[in-house]
Design a protein around this motif. Sequence first.
Motif, PDB file in Angstrom:
ATOM      1  N   LYS A  27       0.842  -1.200   0.000  1.00 22.96           N
ATOM      2  CA  LYS A  27       0.000   0.000   0.000  1.00 22.96           C
ATOM      3  C   LYS A  27       0.871   1.242   0.000  1.00 22.96           C
ATOM      4  CE  LYS A  27      -3.996  -1.953   2.288  1.00 22.96           C
ATOM      5  NZ  LYS A  27      -4.938  -1.834   3.396  1.00 22.96           N
ATOM      6  N   HIS A  28       0.352   2.257  -0.700  1.00 16.79           N
ATOM      7  CA  HIS A  28       0.976   3.572  -0.643  1.00 16.79           C
ATOM      8  C   HIS A  28       0.697   4.177   0.733  1.00 16.79           C
ATOM      9  CE1 HIS A  28       0.428   3.099  -5.058  1.00 16.79           C
ATOM     10  NE2 HIS A  28       1.616   3.670  -5.057  1.00 16.79           N
ATOM     11  N   LEU A  29       1.328   5.282   1.028  1.00 12.85           N
ATOM     12  CA  LEU A  29       1.100   5.955   2.307  1.00 12.85           C
ATOM     13  C   LEU A  29      -0.361   6.367   2.492  1.00 12.85           C
ATOM     14  CD1 LEU A  29       4.338   8.055   2.624  1.00 12.85           C
ATOM     15  CD2 LEU A  29       3.500   6.419   4.300  1.00 12.85           C
ATOM     16  N   ASP A  30      -1.071   6.611   1.398  1.00 17.65           N
ATOM     17  CA  ASP A  30      -2.489   6.990   1.500  1.00 17.65           C
ATOM     18  C   ASP A  30      -3.415   5.774   1.541  1.00 17.65           C
ATOM     19  OD1 ASP A  30      -2.534   6.018  -1.087  1.00 17.65           O
ATOM     20  OD2 ASP A  30      -3.048   7.927  -2.023  1.00 17.65           O
ATOM     21  N   ASN A  31      -2.837   4.581   1.681  1.00 16.60           N
ATOM     22  CA  ASN A  31      -3.555   3.295   1.746  1.00 16.60           C
ATOM     23  C   ASN A  31      -4.092   2.797   0.410  1.00 16.60           C
ATOM     24  OD1 ASN A  31      -3.158   2.370   4.331  1.00 16.60           O
ATOM     25  ND2 ASN A  31      -4.835   3.576   5.161  1.00 16.60           N
ATOM     26  N   SER A  32      -3.808   3.487  -0.698  1.00 16.25           N
ATOM     27  CA  SER A  32      -4.188   2.947  -2.000  1.00 16.25           C
ATOM     28  C   SER A  32      -3.280   1.758  -2.319  1.00 16.25           C
ATOM     29  CB  SER A  32      -4.109   4.014  -3.090  1.00 16.25           C
ATOM     30  OG  SER A  32      -2.787   4.495  -3.222  1.00 16.25           O
ATOM     31  N   ILE A  33      -3.781   0.842  -3.112  1.00 13.81           N
ATOM     32  CA  ILE A  33      -3.070  -0.399  -3.434  1.00 13.81           C
ATOM     33  C   ILE A  33      -1.991  -0.158  -4.493  1.00 13.81           C
ATOM     34  CG2 ILE A  33      -3.350  -2.751  -4.339  1.00 13.81           C
ATOM     35  CD1 ILE A  33      -4.618  -2.354  -1.605  1.00 13.81           C
ATOM     36  N   PHE A  34      -0.844  -0.786  -4.292  1.00 17.31           N
ATOM     37  CA  PHE A  34       0.244  -0.756  -5.275  1.00 17.31           C
ATOM     38  C   PHE A  34       0.339  -2.119  -5.936  1.00 17.31           C
ATOM     39  CE2 PHE A  34       4.563  -2.026  -6.365  1.00 17.31           C
ATOM     40  CZ  PHE A  34       4.937  -1.010  -7.221  1.00 17.31           C
ATOM     41  N   GLU A  35       0.489  -2.120  -7.245  1.00 20.26           N
ATOM     42  CA  GLU A  35       0.727  -3.357  -8.003  1.00 20.26           C
ATOM     43  C   GLU A  35       1.786  -3.060  -9.064  1.00 20.26           C
ATOM     44  OE1 GLU A  35      -3.246  -5.822  -8.384  1.00 20.26           O
ATOM     45  OE2 GLU A  35      -3.560  -3.750  -9.038  1.00 20.26           O
ATOM     46  N   LEU A  36       2.611  -4.048  -9.342  1.00 20.81           N
ATOM     47  CA  LEU A  36       3.640  -3.864 -10.367  1.00 20.81           C
ATOM     48  C   LEU A  36       3.031  -3.506 -11.719  1.00 20.81           C
ATOM     49  CD1 LEU A  36       6.105  -6.803  -9.608  1.00 20.81           C
ATOM     50  CD2 LEU A  36       6.449  -4.372  -9.160  1.00 20.81           C
ATOM     51  N   LYS A  37       1.859  -4.044 -12.008  1.00 23.29           N
ATOM     52  CA  LYS A  37       1.248  -3.795 -13.316  1.00 23.29           C
ATOM     53  C   LYS A  37       0.830  -2.334 -13.510  1.00 23.29           C
ATOM     54  CE  LYS A  37      -3.327  -5.449 -11.952  1.00 23.29           C
ATOM     55  NZ  LYS A  37      -4.318  -6.481 -12.194  1.00 23.29           N
ATOM     56  N   GLN A  38       0.906  -1.519 -12.452  1.00 22.39           N
ATOM     57  CA  GLN A  38       0.644  -0.090 -12.592  1.00 22.39           C
ATOM     58  C   GLN A  38       1.758   0.595 -13.379  1.00 22.39           C
ATOM     59  OE1 GLN A  38       0.387   0.819  -8.411  1.00 22.39           O
ATOM     60  NE2 GLN A  38      -1.849   0.753  -8.414  1.00 22.39           N
ATOM     61  N   HIS A  39       2.868  -0.096 -13.544  1.00 26.88           N
ATOM     62  CA  HIS A  39       4.023   0.455 -14.260  1.00 26.88           C
ATOM     63  C   HIS A  39       4.426  -0.480 -15.399  1.00 26.88           C
ATOM     64  CE1 HIS A  39       4.459   3.566 -11.266  1.00 26.88           C
ATOM     65  NE2 HIS A  39       4.439   2.651 -10.316  1.00 26.88           N
ATOM     66  N   PRO A  40       3.552  -0.647 -16.374  1.00 22.63           N
ATOM     67  CA  PRO A  40       3.886  -1.568 -17.470  1.00 22.63           C
ATOM     68  C   PRO A  40       5.087  -1.059 -18.273  1.00 22.63           C
ATOM     69  CG  PRO A  40       1.952  -0.258 -18.029  1.00 22.63           C
ATOM     70  CD  PRO A  40       2.289   0.045 -16.593  1.00 22.63           C
ATOM     71  N   ASP A  41       5.879  -2.000 -18.742  1.00 25.85           N
ATOM     72  CA  ASP A  41       7.032  -1.703 -19.598  1.00 25.85           C
ATOM     73  C   ASP A  41       8.090  -0.821 -18.923  1.00 25.85           C
ATOM     74  OD1 ASP A  41       5.743  -3.149 -21.654  1.00 25.85           O
ATOM     75  OD2 ASP A  41       4.607  -1.351 -22.216  1.00 25.85           O
ATOM     76  N   LYS A  42       8.166  -0.877 -17.589  1.00 31.54           N
ATOM     77  CA  LYS A  42       9.156  -0.070 -16.882  1.00 31.54           C
ATOM     78  C   LYS A  42      10.073  -0.939 -16.035  1.00 31.54           C
ATOM     79  CE  LYS A  42       6.537   4.162 -16.519  1.00 31.54           C
ATOM     80  NZ  LYS A  42       6.253   5.312 -15.689  1.00 31.54           N
ATOM     81  N   TYR A  43      11.277  -0.421 -15.847  1.00 34.39           N
ATOM     82  CA  TYR A  43      12.184  -0.973 -14.856  1.00 34.39           C
ATOM     83  C   TYR A  43      11.782  -0.324 -13.530  1.00 34.39           C
ATOM     84  CZ  TYR A  43      15.061  -2.911 -18.514  1.00 34.39           C
ATOM     85  OH  TYR A  43      15.501  -3.639 -19.579  1.00 34.39           O
ATOM     86  N   ILE A  44      11.660  -1.122 -12.487  1.00 28.31           N
ATOM     87  CA  ILE A  44      11.243  -0.621 -11.185  1.00 28.31           C
ATOM     88  C   ILE A  44      12.350  -0.905 -10.170  1.00 28.31           C
ATOM     89  CG2 ILE A  44       9.535  -0.803  -9.332  1.00 28.31           C
ATOM     90  CD1 ILE A  44       7.548  -1.822 -11.485  1.00 28.31           C
ATOM     91  N   LEU A  45      12.814   0.154  -9.525  1.00 27.95           N
ATOM     92  CA  LEU A  45      13.792  -0.004  -8.451  1.00 27.95           C
ATOM     93  C   LEU A  45      13.052   0.113  -7.126  1.00 27.95           C
ATOM     94  CD1 LEU A  45      16.678  -0.332  -7.408  1.00 27.95           C
ATOM     95  CD2 LEU A  45      16.909   2.177  -7.539  1.00 27.95           C
ATOM     96  N   LEU A  46      13.016  -0.991  -6.371  1.00 31.18           N
ATOM     97  CA  LEU A  46      12.432  -0.992  -5.042  1.00 31.18           C
ATOM     98  C   LEU A  46      13.539  -0.687  -4.037  1.00 31.18           C
ATOM     99  CD1 LEU A  46      10.178  -4.194  -5.163  1.00 31.18           C
ATOM    100  CD2 LEU A  46       9.455  -1.809  -5.414  1.00 31.18           C
ATOM    101  N   ASP A  47      13.304   0.299  -3.203  1.00 27.68           N
ATOM    102  CA  ASP A  47      14.257   0.699  -2.167  1.00 27.68           C
ATOM    103  C   ASP A  47      13.590   0.474  -0.821  1.00 27.68           C
ATOM    104  OD1 ASP A  47      16.093   2.223  -0.508  1.00 27.68           O
ATOM    105  OD2 ASP A  47      14.643   3.873  -0.678  1.00 27.68           O
ATOM    106  N   PHE A  48      14.107  -0.463  -0.032  1.00 28.84           N
ATOM    107  CA  PHE A  48      13.553  -0.772   1.284  1.00 28.84           C
ATOM    108  C   PHE A  48      14.338   0.002   2.332  1.00 28.84           C
ATOM    109  CE2 PHE A  48      12.395  -4.165  -1.502  1.00 28.84           C
ATOM    110  CZ  PHE A  48      11.099  -4.484  -1.123  1.00 28.84           C
ATOM    111  N   TRP A  49      13.630   0.766   3.151  1.00 28.54           N
ATOM    112  CA  TRP A  49      14.277   1.663   4.095  1.00 28.54           C
ATOM    113  C   TRP A  49      13.388   1.906   5.312  1.00 28.54           C
ATOM    114  CZ3 TRP A  49      13.002   6.961   5.234  1.00 28.54           C
ATOM    115  CH2 TRP A  49      11.767   7.361   4.701  1.00 28.54           C
ATOM    116  N   GLY A  50      13.868   2.696   6.244  1.00 30.06           N
ATOM    117  CA  GLY A  50      13.093   3.124   7.402  1.00 30.06           C
ATOM    118  C   GLY A  50      13.672   4.404   7.959  1.00 30.06           C
ATOM    119  N   THR A  51      12.834   5.200   8.610  1.00 27.86           N
ATOM    120  CA  THR A  51      13.322   6.458   9.186  1.00 27.86           C
ATOM    121  C   THR A  51      14.308   6.209  10.322  1.00 27.86           C
ATOM    122  OG1 THR A  51      11.450   6.579  10.721  1.00 27.86           O
ATOM    123  CG2 THR A  51      11.212   7.717   8.606  1.00 27.86           C
TER     124      THR A  51
END
Length: 154
Positions: A27-51
Motif C-alpha cells: 500500500k501507498h502511504l495513503d492506503n491505496s493499493i500498489f501493483e507492479l502492473k501499474q508500471h507496465p514496460d518499466k524498470y522498477i527499483l524498489l528501495d527498502f528503508w526506514g526512518t
Amino acid sequence: MFIKYVGKNTVPVGITEGYNMPKFEAKHLDNSIFELKQHPDKYILLDFWGTWCKPCIKLIPELKKINSEYSNDKFVLVSVAYDSDSKKVADFISRENMDWEHLFVNQNQGNKNSLIEKLKITSYPTTILIDPNGKIIARNKSMDELKEIIKNAL
C-alpha cells in the motif's frame, strides 16, 4: 501416486536475481493499493528503508540522483518504508523532498503477504531492480553497480 512431467516452468518465482517477483500486497502511504502492473514496460527499483535506519538515510542523496537521472517513461523508483508510524514517514519524505513513489509496511503488524515477508528483507537498506517483465535483475548491488545496470538497460 504418479509423477507426470508437464514441461519446464517458464515463469519461476523467487526472491533472488533471475527469478520473477512473487505476488504480494503493498500500500501507498495513503492506503491505496500498489501493483507492479501499474508500471507496465518499466524498470522498477524498489528501495527498502526506514526512518530509523541511518544507512538508509545516508543513501537518500544517491536515490535522488538516480531518480533525477533515470526517471522517465522506462524507469520508476519506489521506496518501501518499513516503519512504525506512517505520519512520521510522510513528514520525513516531505521534509527530504523525496519526490517519487512511496509504499508503507507497518513493522508492528505481521503480514505473511507483505512485501517485506515475501521478499525476505532482513537488512536495510535493500534495493531490488525489476525488469519490465517482472524479473529481478539486481538485488543489493552497490549504487555504482545499480547505476550501470540501469544505464545499460535503458
